[in-house]
Design a protein around this motif. Structure first.
Motif, PDB file in Angstrom:
ATOM      1  N   GLU A 118      -8.957   4.296 -10.394  1.00  0.00           N
ATOM      2  CA  GLU A 118      -8.359   5.613 -10.169  1.00  0.00           C
ATOM      3  C   GLU A 118      -6.980   5.626 -10.816  1.00  0.00           C
ATOM      4  O   GLU A 118      -6.181   4.711 -10.599  1.00  0.00           O
ATOM      5  N   PRO A 144       4.462   9.850  -5.539  1.00  0.00           N
ATOM      6  CA  PRO A 144       3.684  11.032  -5.962  1.00  0.00           C
ATOM      7  C   PRO A 144       3.469  12.019  -4.809  1.00  0.00           C
ATOM      8  O   PRO A 144       3.328  13.212  -5.047  1.00  0.00           O
ATOM      9  N   LEU A 188      -2.535  13.455 -18.364  1.00  0.00           N
ATOM     10  CA  LEU A 188      -3.252  12.471 -17.545  1.00  0.00           C
ATOM     11  C   LEU A 188      -4.721  12.385 -17.952  1.00  0.00           C
ATOM     12  O   LEU A 188      -5.289  11.300 -18.090  1.00  0.00           O
ATOM     13  N   GLU A 215     -11.135   4.393   1.094  1.00  0.00           N
ATOM     14  CA  GLU A 215      -9.862   4.212   0.373  1.00  0.00           C
ATOM     15  C   GLU A 215      -8.825   3.595   1.316  1.00  0.00           C
ATOM     16  O   GLU A 215      -8.879   3.807   2.520  1.00  0.00           O
TER      17      GLU A 215
END
Ligand code: C2E
Ligand code: MG
Ligand code: MG
Ligand code: MG
Length: 277
Positions: free
Chosen positions: A65, A80, A100, A244
């Motif tokens: 990721e 972020p 990105l 995650e």
């Protein structure tokens, strides 16, 4: 006596007001500074991208990721979680978001040319304001064609709020991206206003279980119930589920015992630079 109590209350009220007022003032000032410095950071390519590996069952890497990192000379490392919302509000995310995506496509291209990391996917977080742009799909289609990458290896991470934002239009866009061959992941699954109806309309590739459900899973039965429910949805709809924020082996074992097959977290790999990968 009553008088002095009233004066006291008035004074307290004013102090509280001043306290909140100056806190708000500080927040607004920081936001203004970040907006200004972020504009330059994006212009001068000072935002870097790190990649966190994702693994299948016992640590076989299946992809990465992409995550933005910004270290400002004066402000230091800015998370972020702080600068992405500001980039969204100020519109700066559009330019950065395209950059990105291009970087992700270039990375896939390099792997393809070097015959390395075959079938590793690159996941990119997409912001709502990027997604709603008219040329968003065209941009992605161009990138895929220009670089000649396998579109299924590019995975877009969106959140449930996208699907509520502009209803059928969003569904159509995602459907079109799927037809182009891209892969779609629902990030932070279960933390938004779930309207699960989209699951039957769209072929989603992945659900990401948010770290908030993972953190206390060893102690909190309710988190376990929620994670099981997400795994069950994935299972029934034939969608991969990835956990995650896995930070230790006990959590990894627990999740495996519940039937989870994909993982991301500092226990396996912390985010790495492109050369570290
Ligand atoms: P996200 O997409 O849910 O990303 C996962 C976050 O969890 C990342 O934080 C990652 O570093 C962190 N994480 C993963 N495993 C662990 C772990 O084991 N322990 C801990 N403590 N943290 C872990 P990060 O990089 O700070 O990003 C936060 C959020 O900012 C992301 O959440 C995403 O919503 C957003 N974001 C980051 N980069 C970008 C970007 O390039 N574009 C957009 N639109 N959003 C981004
Ligand atoms: Mg994400
Ligand atoms: Mg997430
Ligand atoms: Mg998150």
């Amino acid at each position: 006596c009553a008088d002095s109590a009233m004066n006291f209350a008035k004074k307290r009220g004013r102090d509280n007001y001043n306290f909140f007022d100056s806190k708000l003032q500080l927040e607004l000032e920081r936001k203004a500074i970040i907006t200004t410095r972020l504009r330059d950071a994006i212009r001068y390519n000072q935002i870097s991208i790190v990649y966190q590996k994702q693994v299948h069952l016992d640590k076989k890497v299946v992809g990465v990721e992409a995550l933005a990192r910004w270290e400002d000379q004066e402000l230091g490392l800015v998370s972020p979680n702080e600068f992405i919302p500001i980039a969204e509000e100020s519109g700066l995310i559009i330019e950065f978001g395209y950059h990105l995506i291009e970087e992700a496509v270039k990375l896939l291209k390099t792997w393809q040319e070097n015959h390395e990391k075959s079938n590793w996917r690159v996941s990119v977080n997409v912001s709502l304001s990027q997604f709603v742009k008219d040329d968003f799909i065209k941009y992605i289609e161009n990138m895929v064609n220009i670089y000649g990458i396998d579109p299924k290896l590019l995975r877009l991470e969106i959140t449930e709020s996208f699907l509520l934002s502009n209803g059928d239009n969003a569904i159509k866009k995602i459907d079109y991206l799927k037809k182009l061959g891209l892969s779609i992941s629902i990030d932070d699954f279960g933390t938004g206003y779930s309207s699960l109806g989209y699951l039957k309309k769209l072929s989603i590739d992945e659900l990401k279980i948010d770290k908030i459900f993972i953190d206390d899973i060893l102690e909190d039965k309710n988190d376990e119930i929620l994670v099981c429910a997400i795994l069950e949805i994935g299972n029934k709809f034939d969608i991969d589920v990835i956990a995650e924020g896995v930070e230790n082996s006990q959590t990894h074992e627990k999740l495996k015992s519940l039937g989870c097959k994909y993982f991301q977290g500092d226990y396996f790999f912390v985010p790495q630079t492109r050369s570290e990968l």
